[in-house]
Design an enzyme around this catalytic site. Structure first.
Site, PDB file in Angstrom:
ATOM      1  N   LYS A 228       0.865  -1.177   0.000  1.00  0.00           N
ATOM      2  CA  LYS A 228       0.000   0.000   0.000  1.00  0.00           C
ATOM      3  C   LYS A 228       0.911   1.240   0.000  1.00  0.00           C
ATOM      4  CE  LYS A 228      -4.319   1.514   2.063  1.00  0.00           C
ATOM      5  NZ  LYS A 228      -5.424   1.204   3.002  1.00  0.00           N
TER       6      LYS A 228
ATOM      7  N   ARG B 187     -25.134  -1.557   7.873  1.00  0.00           N
ATOM      8  CA  ARG B 187     -24.740  -2.969   7.708  1.00  0.00           C
ATOM      9  C   ARG B 187     -25.214  -3.829   8.877  1.00  0.00           C
ATOM     10  NH1 ARG B 187     -20.201  -4.579   4.324  1.00  0.00           N
ATOM     11  NH2 ARG B 187     -21.059  -4.135   2.258  1.00  0.00           N
TER      12      ARG B 187
ATOM     13  N   GLU C  26     -19.136  -4.942  10.831  1.00  0.00           N
ATOM     14  CA  GLU C  26     -20.096  -4.133  11.598  1.00  0.00           C
ATOM     15  C   GLU C  26     -21.114  -5.011  12.313  1.00  0.00           C
ATOM     16  OE1 GLU C  26     -19.106  -3.435   8.507  1.00  0.00           O
ATOM     17  OE2 GLU C  26     -18.207  -1.451   8.684  1.00  0.00           O
TER      18      GLU C  26
HETATM   19  C1  LIG Z   1     -18.772  -1.803   5.159  1.00  0.00           C
HETATM   20  C2  LIG Z   1     -17.589  -0.868   5.193  1.00  0.00           C
HETATM   21  N1  LIG Z   1     -16.988  -0.629   6.373  1.00  0.00           N
HETATM   22  C3  LIG Z   1     -15.919   0.203   6.436  1.00  0.00           C
HETATM   23  C4  LIG Z   1     -15.470   0.826   5.308  1.00  0.00           C
HETATM   24  C5  LIG Z   1     -14.328   1.822   5.414  1.00  0.00           C
HETATM   25  N2  LIG Z   1     -13.150   1.374   4.643  1.00  0.00           N
HETATM   26  C6  LIG Z   1     -12.866   1.827   3.454  1.00  0.00           C
HETATM   27  S1  LIG Z   1     -11.490   1.177   2.812  1.00  0.00           S
HETATM   28  C7  LIG Z   1     -11.244   0.252   4.208  1.00  0.00           C
HETATM   29  C8  LIG Z   1     -10.079  -0.658   4.316  1.00  0.00           C
HETATM   30  C9  LIG Z   1     -10.094  -1.612   3.164  1.00  0.00           C
HETATM   31  O1  LIG Z   1      -8.945  -2.430   3.259  1.00  0.00           O
HETATM   32  P1  LIG Z   1      -8.573  -3.313   1.988  1.00  0.00           P
HETATM   33  O2  LIG Z   1      -9.784  -3.975   1.470  1.00  0.00           O
HETATM   34  O3  LIG Z   1      -7.464  -4.172   2.404  1.00  0.00           O
HETATM   35  O4  LIG Z   1      -8.117  -2.252   0.895  1.00  0.00           O
HETATM   36  P2  LIG Z   1      -6.765  -1.384   0.857  1.00  0.00           P
HETATM   37  O5  LIG Z   1      -7.140  -0.033   1.407  1.00  0.00           O
HETATM   38  O6  LIG Z   1      -5.751  -2.092   1.701  1.00  0.00           O
HETATM   39  O7  LIG Z   1      -6.377  -1.324  -0.583  1.00  0.00           O
HETATM   40  C10 LIG Z   1     -12.254   0.472   5.124  1.00  0.00           C
HETATM   41  C11 LIG Z   1     -12.342  -0.154   6.459  1.00  0.00           C
HETATM   42  C12 LIG Z   1     -16.145   0.559   4.093  1.00  0.00           C
HETATM   43  N3  LIG Z   1     -15.762   1.155   2.938  1.00  0.00           N
HETATM   44  N4  LIG Z   1     -17.177  -0.299   4.068  1.00  0.00           N
END
Ligand SMILES: Cc1ncc(C[n+]2csc(CCOP(=O)(O)OP(=O)(O)O)c2C)c(N)n1
Ligand SMILES: CC(=O)[C@@H](O)[C@H](O)COP(=O)(O)O
Ligand SMILES: [Mg+2]
Length: 631
Positions: A280, A398, A370
Site C-alpha cells: 500500500k 450494515r 459491523e
Molecule cells: C462496510 C464498510 N466498512 C468500512 C469501510 C471503510 N473502509 C474503506 S477502505 C477500508 C479498508 C479496506 O482495506 P482493503 O480492502 O485491504 O483495501 P486497501 O485499502 O488495503 O487497498 C475500510 C475499512 C467501508 N468502505 N465499508
C-alpha cells in the site's frame, strides 16, 4: 509540466492491449506518477491507488474489458482503472460536484461494472454476473478484486461459501497489502501472512524470476508457473476448502508475473482465487512508510508530503466532533472501568487512536465486521460491561438487524457513537449519513440524540453512557460551531429540548447540526427557535407548546425528510390533535451526490437562505402575498 508520453496514448483498455508488453513498466511508472500528481492536487484515496497500479494494468491487459466484468471491492483503489478507461481528464474534478466519483459508478462508465464503496460486496456481485452470463449464454468472465481488509467482512465469506454451489466461474483476486485503513486485524490476516511469508511466496517469487530470466516461450512459461504453483501447495488453503482453485501468492508489482498468471488463471475451469501481494503506497516513499496517513489525505505538495497544519499561535483550533468523541471516551474510561470501545476497522476515522494507546485492553478493532461489532457489544452489555460502538452512520446500516435483534429488543446499554451523521461531502451517496435519524427513531427502547455543538456532543455521549438502555448520538463529519467544550459532564434530561430563541408566528424546530442556519434564518424572520436535542423520545410537551403559540412550525434536520425527525414532530402534533401547518426541511428523497458539504447543504435548501426561502414561499402561498416579502 509533467509528461506522460505513453499514458497520453491510452484512451481506453483496447489501446492498452495493443501495447507491446515491454512498454508496460513505463506505462506503470507514468500512471503511478500521474496518480501522485493528480490526487495530491485534489485530495482523495492515495496509498491504496498506488498499490494497485500494476494490478490494474494487468487486469485490463489480460481481460477483454468491459465485456469481461471487473468488480472492484470498496472501489477506493480505482483511480488507475478510471484513468485507463478514458476518465483521466476527469481526475481534475475528482469527488467534486459534477466531477468523477471516488468509487466505481455504473452510470459513470461501462467499465464500472458495479457500484461499490461499502466493502466486501465484490465477490457476491461477481458471482451474480457469472451466473447471469451463463444463464444468457454469454462467454465472459467476472473478476472480483478484493483487499485483505475487505476480506475480513462476513459478507465476503457468505459469497465464498456459495461460489462452488452456484457453479459460477468467478475469479477472485485478493489484493493483499497487509493493511486495512489501519493495520489489518484478525485470524485471516495472520493466515494470509503465513501464506505470504511461508515457502509458497518466496519460492514463487524466486521461481518466477528464474523462469523469466531464461524467457522460454510464453506457453511453456505459463505451464511451468502453473505446475510450480500447484506443486507447492501440499496443504490445501482455506480458499480451496471453499471450492476455489488457489494460485499464489504472487508479486503484485511484477507485471510479467501478473500477466502470465492472470492469463493462466483465466484459462482454468472453475472458480479461481488468485492471491496477489502488493504494498500500500507503492512508489511514493512517504505513503509506503505511512499508508495510514496517506490512505485518504486532503490536498498536499507531493514534493514535500503531508505537513501538519500549524495553528496560528493565538487561534485555539476548533476540535472536530470526532476529536470531541475521542477525548470524551478517554475521560469516561478513566471514570468507569466498565467502558469498552469497539470499532469495525475505523480507528483513525472514529477518533480512537489515543484510546487504543491508553486503554489497549479495552479497545477492540474487529475488522470490517459491523454486524459482529454490534452483537459483540451486545454480548458484553449483557454481562454488565458498558460498550461504546464507534461507527459511521452509513456503516451502521450494515448492522441494522443486530441493532434491533441483539441490542434494542433486549434493551441492552450499548452506546452508538455515530460519526459522519448527515452529508459527508466528497465520498458521496454511499457514505452520507442520510438515513440514521429515520432508521433509528422507529426502534423501541433506543434513545436518539443529535448535538447542536461540540459541548452538547460531549454531554449527550455522557447521557447515553449513563442511560440504562441503548442510545445513539449522531454527529457530523468535521467541525461544529466552535462551542467551548466543558470538561465536566452532566446528563441531559432524556426527551427534553428547549427554546433557544423567542419569536413569533413561526417556530423552527432544529435537530443537531442545523441549529446555526436555523437561528440565522429566525433572526431575519423574528421567529422562535427550539433546539430539540432528542429525536427519540421527541419532546412532545415542547412540540405542543410551540404548536399552541405559532402559526407555522418548521422542522430542520440534516437527514432524510422521509421518516426523519420532522416526521416525529408530525406524529406528536397528530397525537395531540394539533393542525398547525408544518414545513419539513431535510435531505430530499434522492441520493445526494458527492461534492463540498456546505454546497450540498445549500443545494438541499438547508443553509440560512434555503430555510428562509422555504418559509417565505410558504407564508406567501398561504397569505396570498408574493414570495420574497418579509414574513
Ligand atoms: C462496510 C464498510 N466498512 C468500512 C469501510 C471503510 N473502509 C474503506 S477502505 C477500508 C479498508 C479496506 O482495506 P482493503 O480492502 O485491504 O483495501 P486497501 O485499502 O488495503 O487497498 C475500510 C475499512 C467501508 N468502505 N465499508
Ligand atoms: C473508502 C472508505 O470508505 C473510507 O476510506 C472513507 O472514505 C473514510 O471516510 P472519512 O474520510 O470521512 O473518514
Ligand atoms: Mg489491504
Amino acid at each position: 509540466m509533467a509528461s506522460y508520453p505513453l499514458l497520453d496514448t491510452i484512451g481506453d483498455p483496447a489501446d492498452l492491449r495493443r501495447l507491446d508488453r515491454k512498454f508496460l513498466p513505463q506505462l506503470a511508472e507514468e500512471l503511478r506518477r500521474f496518480i501522485v500528481e493528480s490526487v495530491a492536487s485534489t485530495g482523495g484515496h492515495f496509498s491504496s491507488n498506488l498499490g494497485t497500479v500494476e494490478l490494474t494494468i494487468a487486469l485490463h491487459y489480460v481481460f477483454n474489458t468491459p465485456e469481461d466484468r471487473i468488480v472492484w471491492d470498496v472501489g477506493h483503489q480505482t483511480y488507475g482503472h478510471k484513468i485507463l478507461t478514458g476518465r483521466r481528464a476527469g481526475m481534475a474534478k475528482l469527488r467534486q460536484k459534477g466531477g468523477l466519483a471516488g468509487f466505481p459508478r455504473r452510470e459513470e462508465s461501462p467499465y464500472d461494472t458495479f457500484g461499490t464503496a461499502h466493502s466486501s460486496t465484490s465477490i457476491s456481485a461477481a458471482i451474480g454476473m457469472a451466473v447471469a452470463a451463463r444463464a444468457k449464454g454469454e462467454d465472459r468472465r467476472a473478476i472480483a478484486v478484493i483487499g485483505d481488509g475487505a476480506m475480513t467482512a462476513g459478507m465476503a465469506f457468505e459469497a465464498l461459501n456459495n461460489v462452488k454451489h452456484s457453479g459460477a466461474n468467478v475469479i477472485v483476486v485478493l489484493n493483499d497489502n497487509d493493511m486495512s485503513i489501519s493495520e489489518n486485524v484478525g485470524a485471516l490476516n495472520n493466515y494470509l501472512a503465513r501464506l505470504m511469508s511461508g515457502r509458497f511466496y518466496a519460492a514463487t517469487k524466486k521461481t518466477a524470476e528464474k523462469m523469466l530470466s531464461v524467457a522460454p516461450p510464453m506457453k511453456e512459461l505459463a505451464k511451468r508457473i502453473e505446475e510450480h504453483a500447484k506443486g507447492m501447495l501440499t496443504p490445501s488453503t482455506l480458499f480451496e476448502e471453499f471450492g476455489l482453485n488457489y494460485t499464489g501468492p504472487i508479486d503484485g508489482h511484477n507485471l510479467e508475473v501478473l500477466i502470465e498468471t492472470l492469463g493462466n488463471v483465466a484459462r482454468l475451469d472453475g472458480p479461481q482465487f488468485l492471491h496477489v501481494v502488493t504494498k500500500k503506497g507503492q512508489g511514493y516513499k512517504l505513503a509506503e512508510e505511512d499508508p495510514i496517513t496517506y490512505h485518504g489525505p486532503g490536498k498536499f505538495d507531493p514534493t514535500v508530503g503531508l505537513v501538519k497544519a500549524k495553528p496560528a499561535p493565538e487561534a485555539k483550533p476548533k476540535p472536530t466532533y470526532t476529536q470531541v468523541f475521542g477525548e470524551w471516551l478517554c475521560d469516561m474510561a478513566r471514570l468507569d472501568k466498565r467502558l469498552i470501545a469497539v470499532t469495525p476497522a475505523m480507528r483513525e476515522g472514529s477518533g480512537l487512536v489515543k484510546f487504543s494507546q491508553d486503554f489497549p485492553d479495552r479497545y477492540f478493532d474487529v475488522g470490517i465486521a459491523e454486524q459482529h461489532a454490534v452483537t459483540f457489544a451486545a454480548g458484553m452489555a449483557a454481562e454488565g460491561i458498558k460498550p461504546v460502538v464507534a461507527i459511521y452512520s452509513t456503516f451502521l446500516q450494515r448492522a441494522y438487524d443486530q441493532l434491533i435483534h441483539d441490542v434494542a429488543i433486549q434493551n441492552l446499554p450499548v452506546v452508538f457513537a455515530l460519526d459522519r451523521g448527515g452529508l459527508v461531502g466528497a465520498d458521496g451517496p454511499t457514505h452520507h449519513g442520510a438515513y440514521d435519524l429515520a432508521y433509528l427513531r422507529c426502534i423501541p427502547n433506543l434513545v436518539v440524540m443529535a448535538p447542536t455543538d461540540e459541548n452538547e456532543c460531549r454531554q449527550m455521549l455522557y447521557t447515553g453512557f449513563t442511560h440504562d438502555g441503548p442510545s445513539a448520538i449522531r454527529y457530523p463529519r468535521g467541525t461544529g460551531p466552535g462551542a467551548e467544550v466543558l470538561k465536566s459532564m452532566q446528563a441531559l434530561p432524556i426527551g427534553r429540548g428547549s427554546i433557544v430563541r423567542e419569536g413569533k408566528r413561526v417556530a423552527i424546530l432544529a435537530f443537531g447540526s442545523l441549529l446555526k442556519p436555523a437561528l440565522d434564518a429566525a433572526a431575519e424572520l423574528g421567529a422562535t427557535v427550539a433546539n430539540m436535542r432528542f429525536v427519540k423520545p421527541i419532546d412532545e410537551e415542547l412540540v405542543a407548546k410551540l404548536a399552541s403559540s405559532h402559526e407555522l412550525l418548521v422542522t430542520v434536520e440534516e437527514g432524510c425528510v422521509m421518516g426523519g425527525a420532522g416526521s416525529a414532530v408530525l406524529e406528536a402534533l397528530h397525537a395531540g390533535g394539533f393542525s398547525v401547518p408544518v414545513i419539513q426541511l431535510g435531505l430530499p428523497d434522492v441520493f445526494v451526490e458527492h461534492g463540498d458539504p456546505q454546497q450540498l447543504l445549500a443545494d438541499c435548501g438547508l443553509d440560512r437562505d434555503g430555510i428562509l426561502k422555504s418559509i417565505r414561499e410558504h407564508l406567501s402561498r398561504t397569505s396570498g402575498r408574493r414570495p420574497g416579502m418579509a414574513a
